[in-house]
Design a protein around this motif. Structure first.
Motif, short mmCIF file in Angstrom:
data_model
loop_
_atom_site.label_atom_id
_atom_site.label_comp_id
_atom_site.label_asym_id
_atom_site.label_seq_id
_atom_site.Cartn_x
_atom_site.Cartn_y
_atom_site.Cartn_z
N GLU A 382 0.82 -1.21 0.00
CA GLU A 382 0.00 0.00 0.00
C GLU A 382 0.85 1.26 0.00
O GLU A 382 0.38 2.34 -0.37
CB GLU A 382 -0.93 0.01 1.22
CG GLU A 382 -1.97 -1.10 1.21
CD GLU A 382 -2.90 -0.97 0.02
OE1 GLU A 382 -3.61 0.05 -0.08
OE2 GLU A 382 -2.91 -1.87 -0.85
N LEU A 383 2.12 1.15 0.40
CA LEU A 383 3.00 2.31 0.40
C LEU A 383 3.61 2.54 -0.97
O LEU A 383 4.12 3.63 -1.26
CB LEU A 383 4.13 2.12 1.42
CG LEU A 383 3.73 1.73 2.85
CD1 LEU A 383 4.96 1.71 3.74
CD2 LEU A 383 2.69 2.68 3.40
N GLY A 393 -3.97 4.19 7.16
CA GLY A 393 -4.36 2.95 7.83
C GLY A 393 -3.28 1.89 7.81
O GLY A 393 -2.89 1.36 8.87
N PRO A 394 -2.75 1.52 6.63
CA PRO A 394 -1.68 0.53 6.60
C PRO A 394 -0.46 0.92 7.44
O PRO A 394 0.15 0.07 8.08
CB PRO A 394 -1.33 0.44 5.11
CG PRO A 394 -2.59 0.82 4.41
CD PRO A 394 -3.22 1.86 5.27
N LEU A 395 -0.11 2.20 7.41
CA LEU A 395 1.04 2.65 8.20
C LEU A 395 0.79 2.47 9.69
O LEU A 395 1.69 2.04 10.44
CB LEU A 395 1.33 4.12 7.88
CG LEU A 395 2.04 4.39 6.54
CD1 LEU A 395 1.96 5.87 6.19
CD2 LEU A 395 3.48 3.93 6.61
N ARG A 396 -0.40 2.76 10.14
CA ARG A 396 -0.71 2.62 11.56
C ARG A 396 -0.72 1.14 11.96
O ARG A 396 -0.28 0.78 13.05
CB ARG A 396 -2.06 3.28 11.87
CG ARG A 396 -2.03 4.81 11.74
CD ARG A 396 -3.41 5.41 11.99
NE ARG A 396 -3.82 5.20 13.36
CZ ARG A 396 -3.58 6.06 14.35
NH1 ARG A 396 -2.92 7.18 14.11
NH2 ARG A 396 -4.01 5.82 15.56
N VAL A 397 -1.21 0.28 11.09
CA VAL A 397 -1.20 -1.16 11.39
C VAL A 397 0.23 -1.67 11.44
O VAL A 397 0.60 -2.46 12.31
CB VAL A 397 -2.03 -1.93 10.34
CG1 VAL A 397 -1.94 -3.43 10.61
CG2 VAL A 397 -3.48 -1.49 10.39
N ASN A 414 12.33 -6.79 4.04
CA ASN A 414 11.50 -6.75 2.82
C ASN A 414 11.40 -5.34 2.22
O ASN A 414 10.66 -5.14 1.26
CB ASN A 414 10.11 -7.33 3.09
CG ASN A 414 9.28 -6.49 4.06
OD1 ASN A 414 9.51 -5.30 4.25
ND2 ASN A 414 8.29 -7.14 4.67
N GLY A 415 12.11 -4.36 2.76
CA GLY A 415 12.17 -3.04 2.15
C GLY A 415 11.06 -2.09 2.53
O GLY A 415 10.98 -0.98 2.00
N THR A 416 10.21 -2.47 3.49
CA THR A 416 9.08 -1.62 3.87
C THR A 416 9.56 -0.30 4.46
O THR A 416 8.98 0.77 4.19
CB THR A 416 8.18 -2.35 4.88
OG1 THR A 416 7.71 -3.56 4.30
CG2 THR A 416 7.01 -1.49 5.28
#
Length: 844
Positions: A382-383, A393-397, A414-416
């Motif tokens: 999602e990023l 939302g995905p960042l907070r999760v 994994n480079g996140t």
């Protein structure tokens, strides 16, 4: 012609070679005549075939007898050769034999011990490698060597000298070949060519299969090549060689091989075997901190693997409709989480609910990592997408998932985390910054959380260092600090995360270089205004960042010239007036800001009494620790040290010596020792020049407070890290001050310094050496000699000379030399043979 006739009488001429002597030639001609006569007799019938056979047998018997005589002559020659050797040569041969016999006996013991060890192992624990076929302990090439049974006194042995030399030379050549291969492998390993290194090590093992070092090196190379089974095999052989052949299970190479085998087993998920290896290594080398760290990591890995298995079990049972829980998390919660994870990336995903579940349950965090981290990868994607809607939302999760350290490591791999840095940079360049503000804050929170761990921090630093453009990520982080931090709650939150992220990263030199490239060497000057923003948490994090930045010389020099920033930093130290401490519990001023800082559990001495004040609860201690760390780093610069002293920080620092947290006291003493180098500050600290100087709430000048602290710590036999910098402060004051400062210092601290030397066995070389140095500097003033003589410093100084080494010993000898100008102390030195020590270190 019969075959037998072809060989009759060939004698010395056999094989087509010419006769060696005239006698041999005559004998050869006689044999030829005899053969011709036999042939003629057979043709004419005068000689029978039986007669010819008899003559052949007689000739064969003569030849056999001749060969035996020649062999005996050769053996006798070899025997005479050994007997004619010098005693030194005979000793060399005896040494070779002794060496080979000892080696065989050692292998025999090793083989016996190894087979006993294998016999006791459970069947399922025995390795598949057939050590009998491998024949590690007794190779077949010398299994039945007869010379092993002989000694040089035995005649049979004497005939085998050449064989002994040959065998010994072969063993030496094998060891030399193994050594050359090992050197080649080491060179390849240093160059990062691990596969070539492994090949060289294994070629060396073909020459010397019992080389402990080659097996150890091969295990390391195999581990680097991710050939884990091969690493385990080589490491096991090395451990067995050390234990059974060398009879040294605690050999350093064997310890390293246990660590390498454990690392390989962890990669293969053999967690219990890996922990057993590390436990054994720790048992054999209990002082090895690296093993302890590896054990801690292995235990954490094992625990995470256990959690994953438990979660998988819970999910299976939940699918079967079974009720229950996993470590406090209900099966149905995990099923709900699974359903939510299946909706990641769609508009229907309830990220708020997903965040709540992940933040509230460790098992939910583990579930996100299960299945090779597929759910974490889904959130990370999602990023990558350039959507209009920010990925808040995905960042907070993801941030909630990173409450688990293993998840942080997964996101680094994994480079996140690099994607999160890239998102911040994109938001910085975007024209719709208001839309992205919440998402940027969530990304900062994620990065701040992950930057507390080494590997994720390295990944973040790499991403930041690759984007140092004026509108890049680093510039964006600094821009968040240049906003309304007093009234904007959202700006405060973003600034807090930005400061924490930068502070964690700034411990790395690569990050400091990136900061300099992005915002210049005056980066600390851009942080300093945050110190006076009125929010304690922001001030604390800004102080942390400043302290880490000032580890860089250029940044430290820039900040040293920022008097306002240093003064703001000093203003965060707690005041020392009692009435302000009493008001702290009810005052409306912000916690952590100057006088509003609550008590730190201080134990100060009242003016009337040295009785300690009862400790009060520690609040905002982290703020004080971070401020002290920043002051300690920046005060390395002389100009900054003078600014700190000029800001009147010395009394506040002296008061912190009695804080209940020993780390606070140690850092405060360190800063005091550095600002004492400034002459003006030193005069005030000593109360010199007829003024009261820097006086604390108990009416004491700083030097007196420091001296009383030293005496109290000596009385409690304290061995913490605060006493050495405290004594160093007194030594700096004595060494760099003027006459008035030394006279004032002696009044406050002479007794503490002598007592510190007297307790050299408690305080260690650093404190004892600095105390001796201070006494020697005070002794330069003749007016102080009577005061010093009354304290009887000579005997403890001589004890330091006799018992210690290095700078402490030399400083004590110099102090004795200066005290010798006093007649009474000179007599004491003479009575204790102290003059010899003085002459050793002090040139006339």
């Amino acid at each position: 012609m019969p075959r037998e006739l072809e060989s009759v009488g060939m004698g010395p001429g056999r094989g087509g070679l010419p006769p060696r002597t005239p006698q041999d030639a005559d004998e050869f001609l006689e044999n030829v005549d005899e053969v011709n006569a036999l042939i003629d007799g057979l043709r004419s019938g005068k000689i029978s075939a039986e007669y010819v056979d008899r003559k052949i047998k007689e000739r064969d018997a003569e030849s056999t007898q001749l060969e035996e005589e020649r062999k005996k002559e050769a053996e006798e020659a070899e025997r005479r050769k050994y007997e004619n050797l010098s005693p030194e040569e005979q000793k060399k041969i005896k040494a070779k034999v002794d060496e080979m016999i000892a080696e065989k006996e050692r292998r025999e013991r090793a083989r016996k011990a190894f087979h006993e060890y294998r016999a006791k192992m459970p069947e399922d624990k025995r390795r598949a490698t057939d050590y009998d076929a491998w024949d590690l302990w007794t190779p077949s090439d010398d299994e039945d060597d007869p010379w092993m049974q002989y000694t040089p006194e035995n005649p049979a042995f004497k005939a085998m000298e050449a064989d002994i030399d040959r065998r010994h030379a072969a063993q030496v050549r094998a060891r030399q070949t193994a050594h050359r291969r090992r050197e080649e492998g080491n060179a390849a390993f240093r160059a990062g060519q691990f596969a070539d290194a492994l090949r060289c090590y294994e070629l060396g093992l073909e020459a010397d299969k019992r080389s402990l070092e080659l097996h150890g090196n091969a295990a390391m190379a195999a581990l680097k090549c991710e050939m884990f089974v091969q690493c385990i095999d080589h490491a096991s052989k090395a451990c067995e060689l050390a234990e059974f052949l060398l009879e040294r299970p605690d050999h350093p190479t064997a310890i390293k091989c246990l660590q390498r085998r454990a690392a390989a087993r962890l990669k293969l998920s053999h967690y219990k075997d890996a922990l057993n290896d590390l436990s054994l290594a720790h048992e054999r080398d209990p002082s090895n901190g690296e093993i302890e760290s590896q054990m801690k990591e292995a235990n954490a890995t094992y625990e995470e693997a256990r959690k994953e298995k438990e979660v998988e079990r819970g999910m299976r049972r939940a699918a079967q409709g079974v009720d229950g829980e996993v470590d406090g998390t209900d099966f149905h919660t995990l099923r709900e989480l699974e359903k939510l994870c299946g909706e990641i990336g769609s508009g229907a995903c309830d990220y708020a609910r997903l965040e709540a579940l992940v933040e509230g349950s460790e098992q939910c965090r583990v579930f996100l990592r299960s299945g090779r981290g597929s759910h974490l990868l889904g959130l990370s994607r999602e990023l990558e997408l350039d959507k209009k809607a920010a990925p808040t939302g995905p960042l907070r999760v993801l941030r909630a998932a990173c409450l688990n350290e293993a998840n942080r490591e997964t996101l680094a791999r994994n480079g996140t985390l690099k994607l999160a840095v890239g998102f911040i940079a994109r938001a910085r360049r975007s024209t719709e910054k208001a839309t992205d503000r919440e998402a940027v804050s969530a990304a900062l929170f994620l990065l701040h959380t992950c930057s507390a761990t080494a590997n994720p921090r390295a990944s973040i630093i790499e991403a930041l260092a690759s984007d140092v453009e004026p509108d890049g990520a680093i510039a964006g982080l600094f821009a968040m600090l240049d906003t309304d931090l007093a009234n904007d709650a959202g700006a405060k939150l973003a600034a807090a995360h930005a400061l924490s992220l930068l502070g964690n990263c700034a411990v790395d030199a690569k990050a400091r270089i990136a900061l300099t490239r992005a915002v210049g060497a005056d980066a600390p000057g851009k942080i300093a205004p945050v110190l006076r923003c009125g929010t304690p948490v922001l001030a604390e994090r800004a102080a942390t960042l400043l302290g880490n930045m000032c580890a860089d010389g250029r940044m430290r020099a820039e900040f040293a010239a920022n008097e306002r920033g240093i003064s703001d930093l000093c203003a965060l130290l707690p005041k020392n007036e009692k009435n302000e401490r009493a008001r702290a519990s009810s005052a409306a001023s912000p916690a952590g800001m100057g006088a509003g800082l609550p008590g730190l559990g201080a134990r100060g001495a009242d003016k009337e009494s040295d009785a300690p004040i009862d400790p009060s609860p520690v609040r905002d201690c982290e703020l004080v620790l971070n401020v002290l760390a920043a002051l300690a780093n920046v005060s390395v610069d002389a100009a900054a040290a003078a600014t700190i002293g000029g800001a009147g920080a010395a009394p506040q620092l002296a008061r912190l010596l009695s804080a209940s947290d020993p780390l606070v006291a140690a850092r405060a003493a360190t800063v005091l020792s550095r600002i004492a180098r400034d002459p003006s500050t030193a005069r005030r600290m000593c109360g010199a020049g007829g003024s009261n100087g820097d006086v604390g709430s108990n009416g004491d000048v700083v030097a007196a407070t420091v001296a009383k602290f030293v005496v109290r710590r000596l009385a409690s036999d304290a061995r913490d890290g605060a006493i050495e910098p405290a004594v160093r402060t007194l030594a700096v004051l004595a060494n760099g001050g003027d006459v008035a400062s030394r006279l004032a210092l002696a009044e406050h601290a002479a007794g503490a310094l002598v007592e510190c030397v007297r307790r050299w066995d408690v305080v260690g070389d650093g404190a004892a050496g600095n105390a001796a140095l201070a006494i020697g500097d005070l002794a330069r003033e003749r007016d102080l000699l009577p005061r010093l003589a009354a304290l009887q410093p000579v005997a403890p100084l001589l004890a330091v000379c006799h018992k210690r080494t290095g700078a402490a010993q030399k400083n004590a000898a110099i102090a004795c030399a200066r005290l010798a100008t006093h007649s009474g102390m000179l007599e004491t030195l003479k009575a204790n043979n102290g003059l010899e020590l003085i002459y050793r270190y002090v040139q006339p």
